[in-house]
Design an enzyme around this catalytic site. Structure first.
Site, PDB file in Angstrom:
ATOM      1  N   HIS A 158      31.107  -8.132  -8.761  1.00 12.14           N
ATOM      2  CA  HIS A 158      31.014  -8.773  -7.441  1.00 12.14           C
ATOM      3  C   HIS A 158      29.582  -9.244  -7.214  1.00 12.14           C
ATOM      4  O   HIS A 158      28.671  -8.847  -7.939  1.00 12.14           O
ATOM      5  CB  HIS A 158      31.428  -7.798  -6.329  1.00 12.14           C
ATOM      6  CG  HIS A 158      30.474  -6.661  -6.174  1.00 12.14           C
ATOM      7  ND1 HIS A 158      30.544  -5.519  -6.947  1.00 12.14           N
ATOM      8  CD2 HIS A 158      29.398  -6.496  -5.357  1.00 12.14           C
ATOM      9  CE1 HIS A 158      29.568  -4.695  -6.609  1.00 12.14           C
ATOM     10  NE2 HIS A 158      28.847  -5.267  -5.656  1.00 12.14           N
ATOM     11  N   HIS A 167      22.999 -12.241  -7.373  1.00 11.59           N
ATOM     12  CA  HIS A 167      23.168 -11.641  -8.697  1.00 11.59           C
ATOM     13  C   HIS A 167      24.454 -10.825  -8.770  1.00 11.59           C
ATOM     14  O   HIS A 167      24.963 -10.368  -7.757  1.00 11.59           O
ATOM     15  CB  HIS A 167      21.970 -10.745  -9.033  1.00 11.59           C
ATOM     16  CG  HIS A 167      21.923  -9.493  -8.221  1.00 11.59           C
ATOM     17  ND1 HIS A 167      21.469  -9.471  -6.915  1.00 11.59           N
ATOM     18  CD2 HIS A 167      22.318  -8.229  -8.515  1.00 11.59           C
ATOM     19  CE1 HIS A 167      21.578  -8.235  -6.447  1.00 11.59           C
ATOM     20  NE2 HIS A 167      22.092  -7.460  -7.397  1.00 11.59           N
TER      21      HIS A 167
END
Length: 183
Positions: free
Chosen positions: A39, A122
């Protein structure tokens, strides 16, 4: 309950990133991310009292940002915490609009979140990488990620790694729409 808002990639991209995580962990050590845990965190809330959940959900529902695409096109390492990650190059305008709008909604509802340092998009791939120098990272896969929704996720820390469950998903507006009324 421990909560965060995140983008979740489609299954094929999650599998590809998990494959990269496994390859990188074999090369550099550490714990690779599982496909179901891949995620991109938008806002980490941490421990939230159950009675605040309706406010958290209302903040997510109030976000009015159009769908957008991201291109995952780089690997990097944060040596201070041993996290090897995949990310995207700026500009990621849609992503930054989503993060900004979501965080404004959270602030308006007095919901605390970890918003300390600047937002660096990220996806954590490998944790606990140990290195004493610069890593020779391979060229990452360059994959487009069509973002059409985001989710509030509940995290439980388990011995095998975190266990994530989606509390609610929030659709983004169709491409080209925004919350501002036309003139």
């Amino acid at each position: 309950m421990r909560l965060f808002f995140a983008l979740q990639p489609p299954a094929d991209l999650a599998e590809a990133l998990a494959g990269e995580a496994l390859t990188l962990s074999r090369r550099y050590g550490g714990r690779p991310a599982r496909p179901e845990s891949i995620h991109l965190t938008l806002a980490f809330l941490g421990e939230v009292a159950a009675e605040r959940l309706p406010d958290v959900l209302a903040a997510g529902r109030a976000v009015q940002v159009p769908e957008f695409d991201l291109t995952i096109d780089r690997f990097a390492l944060w040596p201070h915490n041993g996290v090897l990650w995949a990310g995207c190059a700026p500009p990621a305008d849609g992503l930054f609009r989503l993060v900004t709008d979501l965080r404004e909604q959270l602030r308006a509802s007095s919901i605390a979140f970890d918003g300390g340092s600047r937002f660096i998009p990220h996806v954590s791939l490998v944790r606990r990488v140990r290195t004493h120098g610069k890593l020779e990272l391979p060229a990452p896969i360059s994959r487009c990620w069509a973002c059409s929704d985001f989710a509030l996720i509940r995290s439980r820390l388990m011995a095998a790694g975190p266990d994530y469950a989606v509390v609610e998903s929030f659709p983004l507006l169709p491409r080209g729409l925004s919350r501002e009324p036309p003139n």
